[in-house]
Design a protein around this motif. Sequence first.
Motif, PDB file in Angstrom:
ATOM      1  N   LEU A   7       0.688  -1.377   0.368  1.00 25.32           N
ATOM      2  CA  LEU A   7       0.106  -0.059   0.040  1.00 25.32           C
ATOM      3  C   LEU A   7       0.585   1.325  -0.572  1.00 25.32           C
ATOM      4  O   LEU A   7       0.782   1.992  -1.074  1.00 25.32           O
ATOM      5  N   PHE A  14       2.326   8.255  -5.868  1.00 23.43           N
ATOM      6  CA  PHE A  14       1.294   8.893  -6.062  1.00 23.43           C
ATOM      7  C   PHE A  14       2.152  10.499  -5.458  1.00 23.43           C
ATOM      8  O   PHE A  14       2.162  11.920  -6.148  1.00 23.43           O
ATOM      9  N   PHE A  18       2.399  14.359  -6.731  1.00 22.84           N
ATOM     10  CA  PHE A  18       2.253  15.035  -6.300  1.00 22.84           C
ATOM     11  C   PHE A  18       3.524  16.058  -6.762  1.00 22.84           C
ATOM     12  O   PHE A  18       3.779  17.394  -6.730  1.00 22.84           O
TER      13      PHE A  18
ATOM     14  N   LEU B  67      -4.743  13.799  -8.658  1.00 20.07           N
ATOM     15  CA  LEU B  67      -4.474  12.785  -8.227  1.00 20.07           C
ATOM     16  C   LEU B  67      -4.357  11.811  -6.336  1.00 20.07           C
ATOM     17  O   LEU B  67      -4.521  11.212  -6.296  1.00 20.07           O
ATOM     18  N   ALA B  68      -5.093  13.296  -6.072  1.00 20.67           N
ATOM     19  CA  ALA B  68      -5.377  13.389  -3.922  1.00 20.67           C
ATOM     20  C   ALA B  68      -6.916  11.847  -4.652  1.00 20.67           C
ATOM     21  O   ALA B  68      -7.080  11.142  -3.680  1.00 20.67           O
ATOM     22  N   SER B  70      -7.497  10.079  -7.412  1.00 26.03           N
ATOM     23  CA  SER B  70      -6.660   8.313  -7.363  1.00 26.03           C
ATOM     24  C   SER B  70      -6.075   7.584  -6.563  1.00 26.03           C
ATOM     25  O   SER B  70      -6.395   6.837  -6.437  1.00 26.03           O
ATOM     26  N   ALA B  71      -5.449   8.684  -5.835  1.00 23.21           N
ATOM     27  CA  ALA B  71      -4.692   8.087  -4.491  1.00 23.21           C
ATOM     28  C   ALA B  71      -5.743   7.027  -3.210  1.00 23.21           C
ATOM     29  O   ALA B  71      -5.904   6.428  -3.077  1.00 23.21           O
ATOM     30  N   PHE B  74      -7.120   4.652  -4.862  1.00 24.23           N
ATOM     31  CA  PHE B  74      -6.642   3.569  -5.440  1.00 24.23           C
ATOM     32  C   PHE B  74      -6.473   2.597  -3.382  1.00 24.23           C
ATOM     33  O   PHE B  74      -6.495   1.198  -3.456  1.00 24.23           O
ATOM     34  N   ALA B  75      -6.534   3.459  -2.628  1.00 27.15           N
ATOM     35  CA  ALA B  75      -6.781   2.843  -1.280  1.00 27.15           C
ATOM     36  C   ALA B  75      -8.043   2.102  -1.335  1.00 27.15           C
ATOM     37  O   ALA B  75      -8.082   0.939  -0.427  1.00 27.15           O
ATOM     38  N   PHE B  78      -7.407  -1.314  -2.911  1.00 26.42           N
ATOM     39  CA  PHE B  78      -6.340  -1.884  -1.883  1.00 26.42           C
ATOM     40  C   PHE B  78      -7.219  -2.472  -1.243  1.00 26.42           C
ATOM     41  O   PHE B  78      -6.950  -3.913  -0.636  1.00 26.42           O
ATOM     42  N   VAL B 102      -2.464  -8.111  -5.221  1.00 24.36           N
ATOM     43  CA  VAL B 102      -3.190  -6.897  -4.954  1.00 24.36           C
ATOM     44  C   VAL B 102      -3.304  -5.078  -5.153  1.00 24.36           C
ATOM     45  O   VAL B 102      -3.786  -4.546  -6.193  1.00 24.36           O
ATOM     46  N   PHE B 103      -1.569  -4.875  -4.490  1.00 22.39           N
ATOM     47  CA  PHE B 103      -1.131  -4.177  -5.141  1.00 22.39           C
ATOM     48  C   PHE B 103      -1.267  -3.645  -6.791  1.00 22.39           C
ATOM     49  O   PHE B 103      -1.028  -2.664  -7.294  1.00 22.39           O
ATOM     50  N   VAL B 110      -7.052   1.842 -11.046  1.00 16.19           N
ATOM     51  CA  VAL B 110      -7.460   3.035 -11.033  1.00 16.19           C
ATOM     52  C   VAL B 110      -6.922   3.940 -11.732  1.00 16.19           C
ATOM     53  O   VAL B 110      -7.050   5.123 -12.202  1.00 16.19           O
ATOM     54  N   LEU B 484       3.844  -0.204 -10.633  1.00 15.60           N
ATOM     55  CA  LEU B 484       4.348   1.288 -10.718  1.00 15.60           C
ATOM     56  C   LEU B 484       4.127   1.984 -11.995  1.00 15.60           C
ATOM     57  O   LEU B 484       4.224   3.049 -12.418  1.00 15.60           O
ATOM     58  N   LEU B 487       1.007   2.952 -12.914  1.00 14.42           N
ATOM     59  CA  LEU B 487       0.217   4.625 -11.903  1.00 14.42           C
ATOM     60  C   LEU B 487       1.092   5.663 -12.108  1.00 14.42           C
ATOM     61  O   LEU B 487       0.431   7.547 -12.910  1.00 14.42           O
ATOM     62  N   LEU B 488       3.045   5.780 -12.850  1.00 13.70           N
ATOM     63  CA  LEU B 488       3.228   6.282 -13.172  1.00 13.70           C
ATOM     64  C   LEU B 488       2.783   7.264 -14.583  1.00 13.70           C
ATOM     65  O   LEU B 488       2.925   7.787 -15.679  1.00 13.70           O
ATOM     66  N   PHE B 491      -0.634   9.156 -14.666  1.00 16.76           N
ATOM     67  CA  PHE B 491      -0.706  10.316 -14.803  1.00 16.76           C
ATOM     68  C   PHE B 491       0.078  11.450 -14.963  1.00 16.76           C
ATOM     69  O   PHE B 491      -0.229  12.345 -15.446  1.00 16.76           O
TER      70      PHE B 491
END
Lengths: 37, 557
Positions: A7, A14, A18, B67-68, B70-71, B74-75, B78, B102-103, B110, B484, B487-488, B491
């Motif tokens: 996690l 992220f 930011f 970003l907020a 999407s984060a 994601f949580a 997860f 899971v990750f 997302v 990774l 995600l990168l 965005f």
Amino acid sequence: MTYLLYLSLGFAAFATLFVLTAALDRAGRTSQIGEDR
Amino acid sequence: MTAALLVVLILGVAAAVSWPLGRYLVWAMEPPEVSGWRARFEALLVSVIGARISASRSWKSYATAMLAFSAVAFAISFAVLSLQPSLPLNPDGKGAIAESLVFHTAASFVSNTNLQHYSGEVSLSYFSQLFGLMWLQFVSAATGLAALAAIARGLAGSRALGNFFVDVARATFLVLLPVAAVLAGLLVLGSTPMTLDGAVHATTLEGAEQVIARGPVAAFVAIKQLGTNGGGFFGPNSTHPLENPTFWTNCLSMLAIVLLPMACVWMFGRMVGRWRHAAVVFAVMFLFLVAKIGFAVWFESAPTKAFETLPIEQVANLEGKELRFGSTTGPLWAVLTTSTSNGSVGAMHDSLNPLAGLAALVGMWLNATFGGVGVGMINMLLYIVIAVFVAGMLVGRTPEYLNRRLGAREVTLAVLAMVAHAAFILGGTAVFAVTPWGLDTLNNTGAHGFAEILYELSSASANNGSGFEGLGDNTVAWNVATGLIMLLARFLPIILPLAIVGSLAEKQPTAQTAGTFGTEDATFGLILVATIVIVGALTFAPAAALGPIVEHLQFLP
């Protein structure tokens, strides 16, 4: 415990984005000031 | 002849419907004036989100909100996937999912990629499918549409790009939910299952026990196609007979794959007030799409080399195809799904002849013809910035785009976004092609094995999600690396264009003169085509040569 590690890995990605956004904004303001001058 | 008719039918209907749908998107995302129920909807959004939070924002605030959001998404995903055994709607008793998976899965959904290192019917409960993944298929696609709307506002001259939360709500409730509901209804009519009951236990004619997985498949498939998500309810995706039961659902699915990406181009054109410019961009994207389809269908018309020595009639490459729908569907679907960042599959991509596989790879490398919902047009914007800048410099015209002068900063940001995409693919392939992380997971060696690694990383970076397969990709190394990258790579190509637009919005508008480089004529279209070809070829030709091209040459007599 391992779940939390993964996690955190996602949040680290992220966090990187930011920071990049903030850096781009700062760089943009600087270049704008340069152009205004 | 039948093959050509199928291509014309899918592309023709999609292009025709995309025009009115584009108008609808503008109405949904940028209403000129609201009244009646729409006014009440907008007021409800403001009251739910909060008047202060729902205000129009700068590019930085817009990107930060994205970003907020999407984060947090994601949580949530997860958490749902991690707690699967303890959550409801699990009639078949699905167990815990490995941590790295899971990750990977949360990152995948997302980021609108839907790259799946699991089989849904084996690993996931209905709760995980619906509340861990399916809602992300809506909001991740809505995020792309919202980002395009924000960029269009900026290019139209506004410093405030709108509000991310309001835009996502508009895209979800006014576009994706209603259109997906209609499509899901049509899929149910085509015999796609839609139930929360558990698997069916049947006895075959031989007396054996058979467990037939099912679930809320129609709802899942509708948004998977419309939102350029691509994640299948079942492991084999749209090659599974319950995920794609008939020729009718097959045609509907292919239409749905390209519909919204095409409509996004018209939405962009209307929002910036330059529909002729949008028409040129649409034509360029369409040209690339048709070329890739022609290329793939042509090379799939040759028999696969695996069958060459067998005492059977040598016809088109039928290996890995869903032959109920004809042999053209395989390469046609492969190109549509990789050109639009969708990633659902209608055939085994690993079985494509080498150069047909290359057509699929090219779709993901360019990622802009037509690309994903919203982000396809955003990616094309990067090519446009470079094309206008380079061509303007070459012919001595002022490099201006939509009445704003392009400078070094805008071009640098566009190149950065392109370099990031290439670095994820080529850098990742370089690492996995020489380490046990990749080599130990291959089922093929040589050029085809290299292509499998290249495809997996291309799929992750392009947020496509399709698999070449033939790769044992559910390992910690693959899950972490592609997680990774997804995600990168999702965005970065949104943040950087937002920064470009933020930079342009700060500049004084320039008047259109005889010295201005035109972006609404055939000349611009040709320059854009040349830019895409040159940039794409320079970046990816060496990797293509090491994989599909050398594999094709190996089979030549």
